[in-house]
Design a protein around this motif. Structure first.
Motif, PDB file in Angstrom:
ATOM      1  N   THR A   1       0.841  -1.194   0.000  1.00 12.76           N
ATOM      2  CA  THR A   1       0.000   0.000   0.000  1.00 12.76           C
ATOM      3  C   THR A   1       0.874   1.241   0.000  1.00 12.76           C
ATOM      4  O   THR A   1       1.783   1.371   0.833  1.00 12.76           O
ATOM      5  CB  THR A   1      -0.928   0.022   1.224  1.00 12.76           C
ATOM      6  OG1 THR A   1      -1.783  -1.120   1.200  1.00 12.76           O
ATOM      7  CG2 THR A   1      -1.792   1.281   1.232  1.00 12.76           C
ATOM      8  N   VAL A   2       0.592   2.144  -0.922  1.00 15.73           N
ATOM      9  CA  VAL A   2       1.268   3.436  -0.958  1.00 15.73           C
ATOM     10  C   VAL A   2       0.233   4.527  -0.696  1.00 15.73           C
ATOM     11  O   VAL A   2      -0.968   4.293  -0.813  1.00 15.73           O
ATOM     12  CB  VAL A   2       1.969   3.664  -2.314  1.00 15.73           C
ATOM     13  CG1 VAL A   2       3.048   2.629  -2.534  1.00 15.73           C
ATOM     14  CG2 VAL A   2       0.958   3.652  -3.467  1.00 15.73           C
ATOM     15  N   LEU A   3       0.720   5.695  -0.331  1.00 14.77           N
ATOM     16  CA  LEU A   3      -0.152   6.855  -0.090  1.00 14.77           C
ATOM     17  C   LEU A   3       0.195   7.925  -1.108  1.00 14.77           C
ATOM     18  O   LEU A   3       1.306   8.460  -1.093  1.00 14.77           O
ATOM     19  CB  LEU A   3       0.067   7.399   1.324  1.00 14.77           C
ATOM     20  CG  LEU A   3      -0.842   6.939   2.448  1.00 14.77           C
ATOM     21  CD1 LEU A   3      -0.402   7.582   3.766  1.00 14.77           C
ATOM     22  CD2 LEU A   3      -2.293   7.272   2.170  1.00 14.77           C
TER      23      LEU A   3
ATOM     24  N   ALA B   1       6.580   4.381   2.224  1.00 17.84           N
ATOM     25  CA  ALA B   1       7.066   3.777   3.469  1.00 17.84           C
ATOM     26  C   ALA B   1       6.078   2.754   4.018  1.00 17.84           C
ATOM     27  O   ALA B   1       4.855   2.972   4.008  1.00 17.84           O
ATOM     28  CB  ALA B   1       7.325   4.858   4.501  1.00 17.84           C
ATOM     29  N   GLU B   2       6.598   1.656   4.509  1.00 22.36           N
ATOM     30  CA  GLU B   2       5.782   0.597   5.078  1.00 22.36           C
ATOM     31  C   GLU B   2       5.037   1.108   6.314  1.00 22.36           C
ATOM     32  O   GLU B   2       5.620   1.754   7.182  1.00 22.36           O
ATOM     33  CB  GLU B   2       6.668  -0.587   5.464  1.00 22.36           C
ATOM     34  CG  GLU B   2       5.928  -1.840   5.865  1.00 22.36           C
ATOM     35  CD  GLU B   2       5.286  -2.547   4.680  1.00 22.36           C
ATOM     36  OE1 GLU B   2       4.280  -3.258   4.904  1.00 22.36           O
ATOM     37  OE2 GLU B   2       5.782  -2.388   3.553  1.00 22.36           O
ATOM     38  N   GLY B   3       3.748   0.819   6.396  1.00 23.47           N
ATOM     39  CA  GLY B   3       2.972   1.155   7.582  1.00 23.47           C
ATOM     40  C   GLY B   3       2.380   2.545   7.596  1.00 23.47           C
ATOM     41  O   GLY B   3       1.656   2.903   8.537  1.00 23.47           O
ATOM     42  N   ALA B   4       2.649   3.355   6.558  1.00 21.19           N
ATOM     43  CA  ALA B   4       2.154   4.740   6.562  1.00 21.19           C
ATOM     44  C   ALA B   4       0.633   4.791   6.554  1.00 21.19           C
ATOM     45  O   ALA B   4       0.022   5.541   7.331  1.00 21.19           O
ATOM     46  CB  ALA B   4       2.712   5.498   5.359  1.00 21.19           C
ATOM     47  N   TRP B   5       0.001   4.012   5.671  1.00 16.90           N
ATOM     48  CA  TRP B   5      -1.450   4.044   5.604  1.00 16.90           C
ATOM     49  C   TRP B   5      -2.077   3.498   6.875  1.00 16.90           C
ATOM     50  O   TRP B   5      -3.039   4.083   7.396  1.00 16.90           O
ATOM     51  CB  TRP B   5      -1.962   3.262   4.399  1.00 16.90           C
ATOM     52  CG  TRP B   5      -3.432   2.942   4.477  1.00 16.90           C
ATOM     53  CD1 TRP B   5      -4.021   1.725   4.482  1.00 16.90           C
ATOM     54  CD2 TRP B   5      -4.512   3.894   4.604  1.00 16.90           C
ATOM     55  NE1 TRP B   5      -5.382   1.831   4.598  1.00 16.90           N
ATOM     56  CE2 TRP B   5      -5.713   3.162   4.668  1.00 16.90           C
ATOM     57  CE3 TRP B   5      -4.565   5.289   4.658  1.00 16.90           C
ATOM     58  CZ2 TRP B   5      -6.954   3.771   4.780  1.00 16.90           C
ATOM     59  CZ3 TRP B   5      -5.815   5.900   4.774  1.00 16.90           C
ATOM     60  CH2 TRP B   5      -6.982   5.147   4.832  1.00 16.90           C
ATOM     61  N   GLU B   6      -1.555   2.418   7.414  1.00 17.86           N
ATOM     62  CA  GLU B   6      -2.117   1.841   8.643  1.00 17.86           C
ATOM     63  C   GLU B   6      -2.047   2.843   9.787  1.00 17.86           C
ATOM     64  O   GLU B   6      -3.017   2.985  10.555  1.00 17.86           O
ATOM     65  CB  GLU B   6      -1.378   0.546   8.995  1.00 17.86           C
ATOM     66  CG  GLU B   6      -1.637  -0.615   8.044  1.00 17.86           C
ATOM     67  CD  GLU B   6      -0.892  -0.500   6.724  1.00 17.86           C
ATOM     68  OE1 GLU B   6      -1.203  -1.271   5.789  1.00 17.86           O
ATOM     69  OE2 GLU B   6       0.017   0.366   6.622  1.00 17.86           O
ATOM     70  N   TRP B   7      -0.941   3.543   9.900  1.00 14.83           N
ATOM     71  CA  TRP B   7      -0.790   4.543  10.970  1.00 14.83           C
ATOM     72  C   TRP B   7      -1.788   5.683  10.780  1.00 14.83           C
ATOM     73  O   TRP B   7      -2.427   6.127  11.743  1.00 14.83           O
ATOM     74  CB  TRP B   7       0.642   5.081  10.966  1.00 14.83           C
ATOM     75  CG  TRP B   7       0.950   6.005  12.095  1.00 14.83           C
ATOM     76  CD1 TRP B   7       1.392   5.671  13.344  1.00 14.83           C
ATOM     77  CD2 TRP B   7       0.840   7.443  12.079  1.00 14.83           C
ATOM     78  NE1 TRP B   7       1.557   6.808  14.106  1.00 14.83           N
ATOM     79  CE2 TRP B   7       1.232   7.900  13.359  1.00 14.83           C
ATOM     80  CE3 TRP B   7       0.441   8.365  11.116  1.00 14.83           C
ATOM     81  CZ2 TRP B   7       1.247   9.256  13.686  1.00 14.83           C
ATOM     82  CZ3 TRP B   7       0.450   9.712  11.442  1.00 14.83           C
ATOM     83  CH2 TRP B   7       0.847  10.156  12.708  1.00 14.83           C
TER      84      TRP B   7
END
Length: 377
Positions: A178-180, A221-227
């Protein structure tokens, strides 16, 4: 343990109370009386006051003109904003800017953050997916083409989409990442459709048709969307808490004045018990909110990932705010539906918050999955 808020957090909450004190929930037409949106734009005058009070830059570092505070502080401010139904993209702009700061590249940070903190740039987030019931990151596909990214897909119910300058859009790559993407509102391949929320506010159906976005404007960056999603959900819980507290205060005032059989209805046991139950709901909403906000702010480990605390907070917020407004309508009688009285507006906003970023059932399912993956025994 010290559970009190810091001096900086209390100062931010006090500043927010001052800014939002003059906000009237009936400053726009009632959503019950207009067929379309209650207004074409959000409250720009209030937005300017928030910028002047440095409440748009709370989560930004000092080099971007911010105070370097945390999610707990943002939730304190959001709680105050909901009491007057403030019509501003405060949650979306602050959360999106915080995500860019935490995960974005240097060029993107330099372009957006200081301007967002000054209120010059408005940000929002496409977080509802194609239908509002499916994961937002699966609604849009992203593929690389040279030095750019190409986006295709649909996101529904994007808040303030017609007035924001940029929309942060989660998208899925062929590699299942997933990218933002930071997508300008006016851009080739970007089409906005008109949608109306329960509150009467304008939402946007965002259609991306081979929209080309420069690599510098895509957060990989990994985890950006989840955060970001967890921060948005927690902020929604703060809005629900502030709204619920205001509604219970309105109900208490009304029940103390409304007489039946020669006595205020607040003195009747059946009325008092219902109000007491809703007070308990609000305290549970508050406790779970601060737990979730603290996990996001501190990064502290726990028996479950922080998403577990966010899920618990959203379950309480969704169910609690619904019960609060339903009880308020019941105790107000027909007066609660009077379009000259603001309670029906709070009911509409509560319903919107209840379902935003997933109703209680969706978060219960997510919590169940987390418990299965992280046994507490």
């Amino acid at each position: 343990m010290d559970f009190t808020f810091t001096e900086e957090q209390q100062a931010a909450a006090e500043a927010a109370r001052g800014v939002f004190a003059g906000v009237a929930p009936d400053a726009v037409p009632s959503p019950s009386l207009v067929p379309g949106a209650v207004a074409e734009d959000f409250d720009r005058a209030l937005w300017a006051r928030l910028a002047e009070a440095d409440l748009l830059s709370l989560l930004l570092d000092a080099k971007y003109g911010g105070a370097g505070l945390d999610a707990v502080t943002l939730c304190l401010v959001l709680r105050e904003s909901a009491k007057g139904l403030a019509r501003v993209p405060l949650l979306e702009t602050c959360a999106a800017a915080a995500a860019v700061q935490a995960y974005g590249g240097a060029e993107l940070k330099s372009e957006l953050l200081a301007r967002a903190g000054r209120g010059e740039v408005v940000l929002t987030v496409a977080a509802n997916g194609r239908t509002g019931h499916d994961p937002a990151e699966l609604a849009v596909s992203a593929r690389q083409d040279g030095g750019d990214w190409i986006l295709d897909g649909v996101q529904t119910a994007v808040p303030w989409a017609h007035n924001a300058d940029f929309v942060l859009v989660p998208a899925r790559t062929a590699a299942d990442r997933t990218v933002l993407a930071v997508v300008p509102r006016v851009h080739d391949g970007v089409v906005l459709g008109e949608q109306i929320a329960t509150t009467g506010e304008r939402l946007g159906e965002l259609r991306l048709e081979s929209a080309r976005i420069a690599a510098r404007d895509v957060v990989e960056a990994e985890g950006a969307w989840e955060w970001l999603r967890e921060l948005l959900a927690t902020g929604t819980c703060a809005l629900a808490l502030g709204l619920g507290e205001q509604v219970l205060a309105m109900t208490s005032e009304y029940a103390g004045k409304r007489e039946q059989f020669g006595h205020p209805i607040a003195t009747f046991q059946a009325v008092a018990v219902q109000a007491a139950d809703r007070f308990i709901d609000l305290r549970a909403m508050e406790a779970t909110l601060w737990q979730a906000a603290w996990r996001i702010a501190s990064g502290a480990p726990g028996a479950l990932p922080a998403s577990g605390d966010v899920a618990v907070a959203k379950i309480w917020a969704s169910e609690g705010v619904r019960r609060v407004v339903q009880t308020a309508q019941h105790l107000h009688g027909g007066f609660g539906a009077d379009v000259e009285y603001p309670l029906h507006r709070y009911h509409a906003w509560a319903k919107h918050l209840e379902l935003s970023l997933g109703p209680a059932a969706a978060h219960e399912e997510a919590l169940g999955d987390l418990l299965a993956a992280h046994p507490l025994g």
